[in-house]
Design an enzyme around this catalytic site. Structure first.
Site, short mmCIF file in Angstrom:
data_model
loop_
_atom_site.label_atom_id
_atom_site.label_comp_id
_atom_site.label_asym_id
_atom_site.label_seq_id
_atom_site.Cartn_x
_atom_site.Cartn_y
_atom_site.Cartn_z
N GLY A 1 0.76 -1.07 0.07
CA GLY A 1 0.20 -0.12 0.04
C GLY A 1 0.92 1.25 -0.01
N CYS A 2 0.38 2.37 0.71
CA CYS A 2 1.16 3.60 0.54
C CYS A 2 2.53 3.45 1.31
CB CYS A 2 0.16 4.71 1.11
SG CYS A 2 0.94 6.26 1.77
#
Length: 222
Positions: free
Chosen positions: A54-55
Site C-alpha cells: 500500500g502507501c
C-alpha cells in the site's frame, strides 16, 4: 487514488480524512502472525529487502521503528526506471508498486522477522490491489526478494500462514522478481515522521506503528 499533493490543498487533506473515516476504508487490522519456521542464515552485516504494502508512507514508517533496520527508503519497484515517478505510478499502468527498501543488520533482525512484522502490522495480505483507502495495482501487496534465500523464506512463510489459517481470506501477496528499486521523490521520504498529524497518517498509518509497538515490543525502537 492520490493521497496528496500539493500540500497546500486543504481539500486533499479533507478528502483523506473523509475517506479514512469511512468504515470500509479503515486501517488494516493487525494480527499476531506466528514465528516463521524457516529463517535465512546470517551472512554479512548488511542486507536489503523490498516490501510493497500500500502507501509507502506507512510501510516506511513501520520499518523505521524496527531494531536492526539501518534505513528505510520509499520508492517504486516492479516497473521500468523511465516510469518511476509518482505521477506515472499513480496511473496504475506502469507495473510499479509503491515500495520500501529496507537495509538491515541480519545479526539483529533477520528477513524472516521482517516478514512477520510485514504480515502482522504493515499490510492486509488478503486484499487484492488495495490497502487502506487506496486502490490500484500500484498499492498491491508484494515482496521483491533480493536473493534466492529470501525467496525461499518468503514462499515458505506464506505457505505456513496459509496452512495455519491466520487470515479469514486467501493470501494474495505476490512474490515478484526484483527488477530494480527507484527511490521516490524527496517529499515522500520520511513523510510520516515529518507529518505525524497529517489526516491520512493519523487514520491509516499511525495505528500500524502503534500495533508494532504493542505486538513486538522487543523489536521496537523509538
Amino acid at each position: 487514488m492520490s493521497r496528496i499533493l500539493p500540500f497546500a490543498a486543504a481539500l486533499a487533506a479533507g478528502g483523506a480524512l473523509f475517506f479514512g473515516l469511512m468504515p470500509s476504508f479503515a486501517a488494516e487490522t493487525a494480527v499476531n502472525a506466528p514465528r516463521p519456521t524457516l529463517i535465512e542464515p546470517v551472512s554479512g552485516h548488511r542486507e536489503t529487502a523490498i516490501f510493497a504494502g500500500g502507501c509507502f508512507w506507512g510501510v516506511q514508517g513501520v520499518f523505521s521503528h524496527v531494531k536492526g533496520v539501518m534505513s528505510a527508503t520509499s520508492g517504486y519497484a516492479g516497473g521500468k526506471g523511465s516510469t518511476a515517478q509518482y505521477e506515472d505510478v499513480s496511473t496504475g499502468t506502469t507495473g510499479h508498486a509503491e515500495s520500501v527498501k529496507v537495509v538491515f543488520d541480519p545479526a539483529r533482525v533477520n528477513y524472516a522477522d521482517l516478514l512477520r512484522i510485514y504480515f502482522s502490522v504493515v499490510a492486509d495480505p488478503t486484499r487484492l490491489n488495495a490497502q487502506g483507502p487506496d486502490h490500484g495495482p500500484q498499492y498491491r501487496s508484494a515482496l521483491f526478494p533480493q536473493s534466492p534465500a529470501q525467496a525461499k523464506v518468503a514462499e515458505t512463510y506464506i505457505a505456513q500462514l496459509t496452512a495455519a489459517h491466520v487470515y479469514p481470506r486467501p493470501i494474495v501477496t505476490r512474490i515478484e522478481t526484483a527488477r530494480g528499486f527507484f527511490p521516490a521523490e524527496s517529499y515522500h521520504q520520511d513523510f510520516m515522521a515529518k507529518n505525524p498529524d497529517y489526516p491520512y497518517i493519523v487514520i491509516n498509518d499511525r495505528p500500524k506503528v502503534e500495533a508494532l509497538k504493542r505486538l513486538f515490543p522487543m523489536s521496537w525502537k523509538a
